[in-house]
Scaffold this motif. Structure first.
Motif, PDB file in Angstrom:
ATOM      1  N   THR A  74      98.598 -34.795 -48.936  1.00 48.22           N
ATOM      2  CA  THR A  74      99.510 -35.636 -48.135  1.00 48.22           C
ATOM      3  C   THR A  74     100.457 -34.726 -47.367  1.00 48.22           C
ATOM      4  N   PRO A  75      99.971 -34.008 -46.359  1.00 44.47           N
ATOM      5  CA  PRO A  75     100.809 -33.029 -45.657  1.00 44.47           C
ATOM      6  C   PRO A  75     102.005 -33.652 -44.944  1.00 44.47           C
ATOM      7  N   LYS A  76     101.856 -34.880 -44.434  1.00 45.48           N
ATOM      8  CA  LYS A  76     102.976 -35.503 -43.736  1.00 45.48           C
ATOM      9  C   LYS A  76     104.129 -35.788 -44.691  1.00 45.48           C
ATOM     10  N   ILE A  77     103.807 -36.325 -45.860  1.00 48.65           N
ATOM     11  CA  ILE A  77     104.857 -36.593 -46.852  1.00 48.65           C
ATOM     12  C   ILE A  77     105.463 -35.280 -47.331  1.00 48.65           C
ATOM     13  N   ALA A  78     104.634 -34.240 -47.481  1.00 48.22           N
ATOM     14  CA  ALA A  78     105.139 -32.937 -47.915  1.00 48.22           C
ATOM     15  C   ALA A  78     106.125 -32.365 -46.892  1.00 48.22           C
ATOM     16  N   LYS A  79     105.812 -32.498 -45.609  1.00 47.38           N
ATOM     17  CA  LYS A  79     106.732 -32.007 -44.581  1.00 47.38           C
ATOM     18  C   LYS A  79     108.058 -32.770 -44.619  1.00 47.38           C
ATOM     19  N   PHE A  80     107.979 -34.079 -44.859  1.00 47.04           N
ATOM     20  CA  PHE A  80     109.213 -34.861 -44.972  1.00 47.04           C
ATOM     21  C   PHE A  80     110.036 -34.411 -46.176  1.00 47.04           C
ATOM     22  N   MET A  81     109.381 -34.132 -47.298  1.00 49.60           N
ATOM     23  CA  MET A  81     110.093 -33.663 -48.498  1.00 49.60           C
ATOM     24  C   MET A  81     110.775 -32.325 -48.238  1.00 49.60           C
ATOM     25  N   VAL A  82     110.127 -31.460 -47.468  1.00 48.93           N
ATOM     26  CA  VAL A  82     110.731 -30.169 -47.144  1.00 48.93           C
ATOM     27  C   VAL A  82     111.954 -30.360 -46.257  1.00 48.93           C
ATOM     28  N   ARG A  83     111.890 -31.317 -45.328  1.00 48.16           N
ATOM     29  CA  ARG A  83     113.027 -31.547 -44.417  1.00 48.16           C
ATOM     30  C   ARG A  83     114.270 -32.010 -45.166  1.00 48.16           C
ATOM     31  N   ILE A  84     114.094 -32.813 -46.212  1.00 45.32           N
ATOM     32  CA  ILE A  84     115.255 -33.333 -46.942  1.00 45.32           C
ATOM     33  C   ILE A  84     115.637 -32.442 -48.117  1.00 45.32           C
ATOM     34  N   LEU A  85     114.937 -31.300 -48.282  1.00 43.96           N
ATOM     35  CA  LEU A  85     115.140 -30.478 -49.472  1.00 43.96           C
ATOM     36  C   LEU A  85     116.562 -29.950 -49.573  1.00 43.96           C
ATOM     37  N   LYS A  86     117.104 -29.409 -48.483  1.00 44.42           N
ATOM     38  CA  LYS A  86     118.412 -28.779 -48.543  1.00 44.42           C
ATOM     39  C   LYS A  86     119.508 -29.796 -48.868  1.00 44.42           C
ATOM     40  N   GLY A  87     119.483 -30.946 -48.171  1.00 40.57           N
ATOM     41  CA  GLY A  87     120.486 -31.975 -48.448  1.00 40.57           C
ATOM     42  C   GLY A  87     120.359 -32.536 -49.847  1.00 40.57           C
ATOM     43  N   PHE A  88     119.121 -32.730 -50.292  1.00 37.99           N
ATOM     44  CA  PHE A  88     118.905 -33.258 -51.631  1.00 37.99           C
ATOM     45  C   PHE A  88     119.350 -32.261 -52.687  1.00 37.99           C
ATOM     46  N   SER A  89     119.100 -30.971 -52.461  1.00 37.16           N
ATOM     47  CA  SER A  89     119.516 -29.942 -53.412  1.00 37.16           C
ATOM     48  C   SER A  89     121.036 -29.901 -53.535  1.00 37.16           C
ATOM     49  N   THR A  90     121.726 -29.938 -52.412  1.00 37.07           N
ATOM     50  CA  THR A  90     123.191 -29.914 -52.435  1.00 37.07           C
ATOM     51  C   THR A  90     123.740 -31.132 -53.164  1.00 37.07           C
ATOM     52  N   THR A  91     123.162 -32.307 -52.887  1.00 39.39           N
ATOM     53  CA  THR A  91     123.622 -33.536 -53.553  1.00 39.39           C
ATOM     54  C   THR A  91     123.396 -33.453 -55.056  1.00 39.39           C
ATOM     55  N   LEU A  92     122.247 -32.911 -55.461  1.00 34.77           N
ATOM     56  CA  LEU A  92     121.943 -32.795 -56.890  1.00 34.77           C
ATOM     57  C   LEU A  92     122.944 -31.876 -57.588  1.00 34.77           C
ATOM     58  N   LEU A  93     123.283 -30.751 -56.977  1.00 34.24           N
ATOM     59  CA  LEU A  93     124.244 -29.834 -57.586  1.00 34.24           C
ATOM     60  C   LEU A  93     125.607 -30.485 -57.741  1.00 34.24           C
TER      61      LEU A  93
END
Length: 486
Positions: A295-314
């Protein structure tokens, strides 16, 4: 010389001791018996205990008072009468009920005293009290939510992982080897020595420091590496290798230096906990790698939100952890704060310095530094729960908790510095672009101004000028510039 010398000295001593003997005879000789003889009570809860006081020397009107050796931990109050009557005196027996309320973690004793004519007399016998932390619903919610969010973030890491780069790291494992030297050599020895320096007379606290130092790297290292621009692929490879290597290195340190720190501790290595951590790390990564392929399209979307999601999780972990464990801050002393800062901050410094000595690039050095300094404090807390009894287990967890609180401080400062620097750099670039747009450029061609003389005179040699004849008749102007009257 006195005729009765040295007998007069003996007589004087007897006369001096007679009043004391009379007082001792009048003092009550009482013994307090508690049922149960030891209690455990949770913080902010209470427990009732039956007490029996008996012995000679009771007098009507005597009053019993209760106290604890540490009023900050527990409080004891009578839930019945506390004054002797004639009936008590005749039976040489007093029975009552005590309410013991837990206030904070620790061990203390309940003591009884007899007051007579403004003078206190101790009563033999004490009640040991252990104050524990209750298991709360919010603790379960916190652990479950953090585990869920961390699994999601590692799926994102799997989507962002570049597998050929990871293979290159494993073929030339310079970075992982440097990280393992810092993780399993420097950190245990440093925490061992720092514990003796900060807590010379408290082996339980030293054990808390040592357990924190021998724990493998934490999952937050990957998040911080990504946020700060380090080598994420190297960080993920190091975390996996570090966690697997901990199966051998942790028992080695625990059964060697661990026995020196606290010889009487019954240390049980939590293999099941470490195995669960390994599975919880590898399975989400595998899901993310599968999403890259299928599912490359979903994977690309997950990568795009990675930084914001990581900051929110911390932010979520830091805030929620502080809110759910506010009680722990009452245990904080300057020693606890120094211990919490020393373990991760010295790890950061040593990891980056060692990587720099080995001539690693900045992104790799940053990943190695973060991986060395960030410890899995959850495993340290789990070890303490097995090695120590309550409430010492909860009391010593203040060390890994302090370490967890102090760990993100340098990373947060670096992140803020990067953002502020980026703002100034972008602002300078924008200002320079505006200045270049407004100011004329020296190499740009200037528009030529050609005079009438150049067009029609003899000075235009070498120029091909189109012969333009003005319409004299219609313009009313002579070629010489003199107007012509009709």
């Amino acid at each position: 010389m006195c005729p009765i010398w040295p007998l007069h000295l003996i007589i004087l001593y007897i006369l001096a001791l007679c009043p004391l003997w009379v007082l001792c005879q009048s003092a009550p000789n009482l013994i307090a018996t508690f049922l149960p003889d030891e209690i455990s009570v949770n913080m902010d809860e209470y427990h009732y205990v039956n007490v029996t006081i008996q012995g000679p020397g009771m007098q009507a009107g005597d009053q019993f008072t209760l106290s604890t050796t540490n009023e900050h931990l527990a409080e004891a109050k009578w839930n019945s009468t506390d004054q002797l009557t004639e009936d008590h005196v005749q039976k040489n027996l007093f029975e009552g009920k005590v309410r013991v309320s837990g206030k904070f973690l620790g061990r203390t004793n309940v003591e009884v005293k007899t007051w007579r004519a403004g003078q206190a007399f101790p009563v033999n016998g004490t009640l040991p009290v252990i104050v524990l932390r209750p298991e709360r619903v919010i603790d379960t919610i916190f652990v479950t939510s953090v585990a869920t969010f961390v699994s999601l973030i590692f799926i994102n890491f799997g989507c962002a992982m570049h597998w050929p780069t990871v293979k290159d790291v494993l073929r030339r494992p310079i970075g992982p080897l440097i990280g393992m030297c810092g993780q399993f050599l420097f950190m245990p020895l440093m925490s061992f020595g720092l514990g003796f320096a900060i807590f010379p007379n408290d082996p339980a606290m030293r054990l808390g420091m040592f357990f924190t130092g021998v724990a493998p790297g934490g999952g937050a290292s990957n998040i911080w590496t990504f946020i700060l621009g380090g080598n994420l692929n190297l960080s993920l490879a190091m975390t996996s290798i570090s966690t697997l290597a901990s199966f051998g290195f942790m028992p080695m340190w625990l059964f060697s230096l661990g026995q020196v720190v606290f010889r009487n501790a019954h240390i049980v290595v939590p293999y099941q906990r470490i195995a669960t951590f390994v599975i919880g790390l590898l399975v989400p990564l595998g899901i993310g790698l599968g999403m890259q392929k299928w599912t490359p399209k979903i994977a690309k979307f997950m990568v795009r939100i990675l930084k914001g999601f990581s900051t929110t999780l911390l932010l979520f972990i830091i805030i929620f952890a502080i809110v759910t464990n506010l009680y722990i801050f009452e245990l904080f002393t300057w020693q606890i704060v120094v211990a919490g800062m020393g373990i991760p901050w010295l790890g950061y410094s040593f990891g980056y310095f060692l990587a720099w000595l080995c001539r690693q690039p900045h992104a790799d050095s940053l990943a190695i530094s973060i991986e060395t300094g960030i410890q899995n404090t959850g495993i340290a807390i789990f070890l303490l729960r097995y090695a120590l009894e309550q409430p010492e287990a909860d009391l010593t967890t203040v060390v890994p908790v302090s370490c967890a609180i102090m760990t993100p401080v340098p990373m947060t400062c670096i992140y803020i510095y990067q953002k502020v620097k980026a703002c100034f750099v972008n602002r300078g670039k924008h200002k320079k672009m505006l200045e270049e747009d407004i100011s004329p450029r020296g190499d740009s061609p200037q528009p030529a101004i050609i005079s009438t003389a150049d067009l029609y005179g003899k000075s235009n040699k070498g120029l091909d000028v189109i012969d333009v004849k003005p319409d004299v008749e219609n313009s009313g102007v002579h070629p010489t510039g003199v107007s012509v009257a009709n």
